[in-house]
Design an enzyme around this catalytic site. Structure first.
Site, mmCIF file in Angstrom:
data_model
loop_
_atom_site.group_PDB
_atom_site.id
_atom_site.type_symbol
_atom_site.label_atom_id
_atom_site.label_comp_id
_atom_site.label_asym_id
_atom_site.label_seq_id
_atom_site.Cartn_x
_atom_site.Cartn_y
_atom_site.Cartn_z
ATOM 1 N N ASP A 142 5.764 -7.328 21.555
ATOM 2 C CA ASP A 142 6.400 -8.455 20.878
ATOM 3 C C ASP A 142 5.491 -9.494 20.217
ATOM 4 O O ASP A 142 4.272 -9.478 20.354
ATOM 5 C CB ASP A 142 7.398 -9.120 21.823
ATOM 6 C CG ASP A 142 8.742 -9.279 21.118
ATOM 7 O OD1 ASP A 142 8.829 -8.922 19.934
ATOM 8 O OD2 ASP A 142 9.693 -9.796 21.727
ATOM 9 N N ARG A 321 15.080 -22.197 25.013
ATOM 10 C CA ARG A 321 14.067 -22.993 24.302
ATOM 11 C C ARG A 321 14.531 -24.430 24.004
ATOM 12 O O ARG A 321 14.326 -24.939 22.899
ATOM 13 C CB ARG A 321 13.680 -22.315 22.985
ATOM 14 C CG ARG A 321 13.244 -20.898 23.182
ATOM 15 C CD ARG A 321 13.061 -20.141 21.900
ATOM 16 N NE ARG A 321 12.960 -18.712 22.192
ATOM 17 C CZ ARG A 321 12.964 -17.735 21.314
ATOM 18 N NH1 ARG A 321 13.038 -18.014 20.036
ATOM 19 N NH2 ARG A 321 12.888 -16.481 21.666
ATOM 20 N N ALA A 388 25.804 -5.850 21.449
ATOM 21 C CA ALA A 388 26.715 -4.946 20.723
ATOM 22 C C ALA A 388 26.791 -3.608 21.467
ATOM 23 O O ALA A 388 27.872 -3.037 21.652
ATOM 24 C CB ALA A 388 26.186 -4.727 19.309
ATOM 25 N N ASP A 509 -21.782 12.674 -4.958
ATOM 26 C CA ASP A 509 -20.680 12.167 -5.788
ATOM 27 C C ASP A 509 -20.962 10.676 -6.015
ATOM 28 O O ASP A 509 -21.728 10.059 -5.260
ATOM 29 C CB ASP A 509 -19.370 12.385 -5.026
ATOM 30 C CG ASP A 509 -18.231 11.594 -5.613
ATOM 31 O OD1 ASP A 509 -18.019 11.684 -6.836
ATOM 32 O OD2 ASP A 509 -17.555 10.872 -4.843
ATOM 33 N N TYR A 510 -20.330 10.073 -7.034
ATOM 34 C CA TYR A 510 -20.619 8.661 -7.274
ATOM 35 C C TYR A 510 -19.540 7.721 -6.700
ATOM 36 O O TYR A 510 -19.756 7.082 -5.671
ATOM 37 C CB TYR A 510 -20.842 8.399 -8.772
ATOM 38 C CG TYR A 510 -21.271 6.976 -9.011
ATOM 39 C CD1 TYR A 510 -22.560 6.560 -8.657
ATOM 40 C CD2 TYR A 510 -20.382 6.031 -9.507
ATOM 41 C CE1 TYR A 510 -22.948 5.239 -8.803
ATOM 42 C CE2 TYR A 510 -20.769 4.705 -9.661
ATOM 43 C CZ TYR A 510 -22.047 4.318 -9.303
ATOM 44 O OH TYR A 510 -22.433 3.014 -9.432
ATOM 45 N N ASP A 690 -16.347 11.950 -1.432
ATOM 46 C CA ASP A 690 -15.231 11.319 -0.725
ATOM 47 C C ASP A 690 -13.866 11.876 -1.079
ATOM 48 O O ASP A 690 -12.946 11.779 -0.305
ATOM 49 C CB ASP A 690 -15.206 9.819 -1.010
ATOM 50 C CG ASP A 690 -14.721 9.530 -2.408
ATOM 51 O OD1 ASP A 690 -15.335 10.058 -3.366
ATOM 52 O OD2 ASP A 690 -13.719 8.827 -2.562
#
Ligand code: GDG
Length: 741
Positions: A142, A321, A388, A509-510, A690
């Site tokens: 929670d 509360r 409910a 790879d770039y 990647d």
């Protein structure tokens, strides 16, 4: 043995001090019941606050609480008056509760409360860390503890962490108003599995993660810091049998055993058997729509005077509360409204609203459920709403009607209830009339269908389902951890192999490997540090270096043409050997481009932020700057259209990072690196990349080659590193004294 650790703000035990003595009894809420089976079975621990503030207890009392809790397999987190004021009533209830329930006017973004929230979350995290071992399942509950998952992950990346949110997760537009939105999203992302009550809440969360943090989301998974985080909906159920059997007991009870409450209800019916009772049960909370319900009921009585003296609304409102100002105001408003309506309509022998402001024992609750013809569950916003479900479970004769707000999480599962928009007084009144006049057979059909589902998907199924997904997520996370461990070992190995090899090549790879993606692709130019570390590789004897990129020849030439590296551009269409001119590796036709361009252009017109990049032998649709949801839909549509066209034309579609690129199938990085390496024999090959265009390169290399995937994605590479930073470390390691920094 591994254990399950449950964590919630409150323990499932309620501690009290009476006459200087400590007492404890089990809590009755849905959460406590729901998790009871897990807590009772096997090795388990529950961590939470006892309900008593530090200042309230003497040292002896404090010890007594700790040892009492321990006997019940619970650990207490000590909280002070200040903590409760700022963390619980402050940030949790004045801010997060209001925000997540869409009451923006009540949100109080007090930075002192935020600081206290962080500090208390840290107290919880510390308590967990003291008691958790790797392999334990840590299940946090929670909105009070949103930061705990990441606090744990940072301290121990190998922990297995789950999180469940019991309240709604708000739409992105709402969450973005919160000053610490990134912090709470990132806090949650420490978990391996994040559960919500409904599919909508999951979508809201994923949407916020995409738009606020900019992370990649695939279906219900999030890729973050080299981890995969799973999200899903688990609609919480109730202890169905307990409610059903308690209602059976209620029916069997003899006159002497009946409570005063039930006797008054029966007396009410005895004067007029046509009378009907309407029931509502909630905590006193503005999200529950109590004033709107009272006003709507008054409107109903006014529009349908024939129901006066025939129906009464029993409202059980549980205090909650009461030291938060909005809650005090709500109480006052409720009292006044009830007074006004009762004053206006009451007759001798008939009161329109029976209002109870207190909590009742469980048996009375069952009496109320079992005696009411209609249940009115009409929150303005509610995570799930268990009332409910409980009402339906107590309908042992399968009669009764449930009126349920569309805004409750329960509405998405309980389709056979009568749904209403709680803000529409006229609809409320019409639906209430329909409920009161509903034929018994229709009531039975609806209740039976609802009961069937609730009895099946009960509280134990909910907990089991979460735990099952949790286990799957944990297994997946373990794979990633194993990958990480493999990488640590092999960095050293790569390094030493490089040192002793006679003929070596490094294929890189770039984008996404040497440099991070930028919104504007031209902004990803190499930085000075990159040139330095690449140049250093070539300082080694018998060593070649190749940049193997999907970028167009002009850009690669501009960035690297002045260097001695070999260059491969356009996914393998062009090759420039070291100190040579560019050569075309494939002879291609370009007559297909016209057609693809016009399709892509029509998509660009409809998609703000998308643009086309045209290369000599390929054409790409970029959507990095587009709204992620829109991009997802448009890309799916575009891919479908392209697929129809490409097969007959010898083309393929590359699904890259926020780009779809169409090119000839004959071109790929694998073919290109083989051309570069032909006729030579290497005893050291290192290739890093990647995205899936790099897979073609990994596939063609000999099995001894060091193939390394950047990022945790499916790959045929042998190894894996999390980030571009790791790639640079590996490159630096090759040329350093052999010790990786
Ligand atoms: C949060 C979310 C989500 C009520 N009065 C008495 C009493 N109750 C019991 C009911 C029910 C529970 O309290 C209330 O549960 P809800 O689900 O309706 O509401 P919240 O307390 O707001 O709970 C909510 C829930 O978490 C679970 O995830 O459904 O959306 O807001 O079980 O029976 N029990 C007793 N006396 C009372 O007077 N004994």
């Amino acid at each position: 043995m591994n254990k399950t650790i449950l964590i919630s703000n409150r323990l499932p035990l309620e501690f009290k001090i009476t006459d200087g003595k400590i007492y404890a009894k089990p809590s009755v809420g849905g959460l406590a019941t729901g998790l009871k089976s897990i807590h009772d079975a096997g090795e388990s621990l529950w961590i939470g606050w006892s309900g008593l503030k530090e200042e309230e207890m003497t040292e002896t009392m404090s010890k007594e609480v700790t040892s009492w809790a321990k006997k019940e397999k619970c650990i207490t987190v000590p909280l002070t008056e200040f903590d409760i004021e700022k963390y619980y009533f402050g940030l949790s209830n004045k801010t997060l509760w209001a925000l997540f329930h869409y009451f923006l006017e009540y949100v109080d973004n007090d930075s002192n409360n935020w600081e206290a929230y962080k500090a208390v979350n840290q107290k919880f995290a510390d308590a967990i860390l003291e008691n958790a071992n790797v392999g334990d399942k840590i299940w946090i509950h929670d909105y009070q503890l949103l930061l705990v998952p990441m606090m744990l992950r940072e301290r121990n990346p190998e922990l297995t962490i789950g999180f469940f949110l019991h309240i709604p997760f708000p739409a992105f537009e709402i969450l973005r108003t919160f000053p610490w939105r990134n912090e709470i999203l990132e806090g949650l992302l420490g978990a391996d599995l994040i559960g919500f009550h409904t599919y909508d809440y999951v979508q809201h969360f994923l949407n916020s993660v995409k738009r606020i943090i900019g992370l990649e989301v695939k279906f219900n998974e999030i890729h973050y810091n080299n981890r995969v985080i799973h999200t899903d909906s688990f609609p919480m159920g109730i202890d169905y049998d307990h409610f059903y059997n308690s209602a059976l007991d209620h029916q069997k009870r003899g006159n002497r055993e009946k409570s005063d409450l039930i006797k008054s209800i029966e007396e009410h019916f005895s004067s007029n058997s046509d009378r009907k009772l309407i029931l509502s049960i909630d905590r006193m909370d503005y999200s529950k729509g109590i004033p709107s319900r009272i006003k709507a009921f008054s409107y109903f009585l006014e529009k349908n005077p024939e129901y006066q003296e025939k129906v009464s609304l029993i409202m059980l409102v549980v205090p909650s509360r009461s030291n938060v100002p909005q809650y005090r105001k709500l109480k006052k408003e409720t009292d006044e409204l009830v007074g006004r309506i009762n004053g206006k309509y009451a007759r001798i022998g008939w009161t329109p609203i029976w209002y109870f402001y207190r909590s009742m024992p469980f048996e009375d609750l069952i009496d109320l459920y079992a005696s009411s013809h209609v249940a009115l569950v009409t929150p303005l916003r509610d995570g799930m709403n268990l009332v409910a479900k409980e009402y339906v479970a107590t309908r042992i004769n399968q009669d009764g009607v449930l009126i349920l707000s569309e805004m409750a999480g329960a509405a998405s599962e309980m389709q056979e209830a009568l749904h209403i928009n709680p803000n529409s007084i006229s609809q409320f009144s019409e639906v209430l009339k329909k409920a009161l006049e509903m034929p018994l057979t229709e009531q039975e059909n609806r209740i039976k269908a609802l009961q069937k589902r609730l009895s099946r998907y009960n509280i134990n199924r909910w907990a089991d389902d979460f735990m099952y997904s949790f286990e799957k997520a944990a297994e997946n996370a373990q794979l990633v951890i194993d990958c990480n461990k493999m990488k640590q070992i092999d960095k050293d190995q790569i390094n030493s192999q490089f040192k002793i090899a006679k003929k070596k090549i490094v294929l890189l790879d770039y984008d996404g490997t040497l440099a991070s993606f930028k919104v504007n692709p031209q902004d990803a130019a190499p930085d000075e540090d990159l040139y330095v570390i690449l140049d250093e590789i070539l300082q080694n004897e018998n060593t070649e270096l190749a940049i193997v990129s999907g970028r167009d020849q002009t850009t690669i030439e501009k960035w690297f043409g002045h260097k001695k590296y070999a260059l491969i551009s356009d996914h393998g269409l062009w090759l420039k050997r070291s100190n040579c001119e560019w050569e075309a590796l494939e002879i291609l036709k370009n007559d297909w481009k016209e057609k693809i361009r016009s399709v892509m252009e029509s998509f660009v017109d409809r998609t703000p932020g998308a643009f086309i990049e045209e290369k000599e032998y390929s054409i790409a649709w970029h959507y990095r700057k587009t709204d992620p949801d829109m991009a997802e839909n448009r890309t799916r549509e575009l891919k479908m259209i392209l697929t129809l066209f490409i097969a007959d034309n010898g083309l393929s579609v590359l699904d890259g990072d926020k780009v779809l690129e169409v090119k000839s199938s004959a071109v790929n990085k694998g073919r290109a690196v083989l051309r570069l390496m032909e006729d030579k024999s290497y005893d050291f090959i290192l290739a890093m990349g990647d995205d899936w265009t790099d897979e073609a390169m990994f596939e063609v290399l000999p099995k001894e080659a060091y193939t390394i995937k950047v990022g945790n994605k499916k790959t045929c590479a042998r190894y894996f590193v999390p980030t571009i930073g790791d790639v640079r470390k590996i490159i630096k390691g090759l040329t350093s004294s052999g010790i990786l920094k």
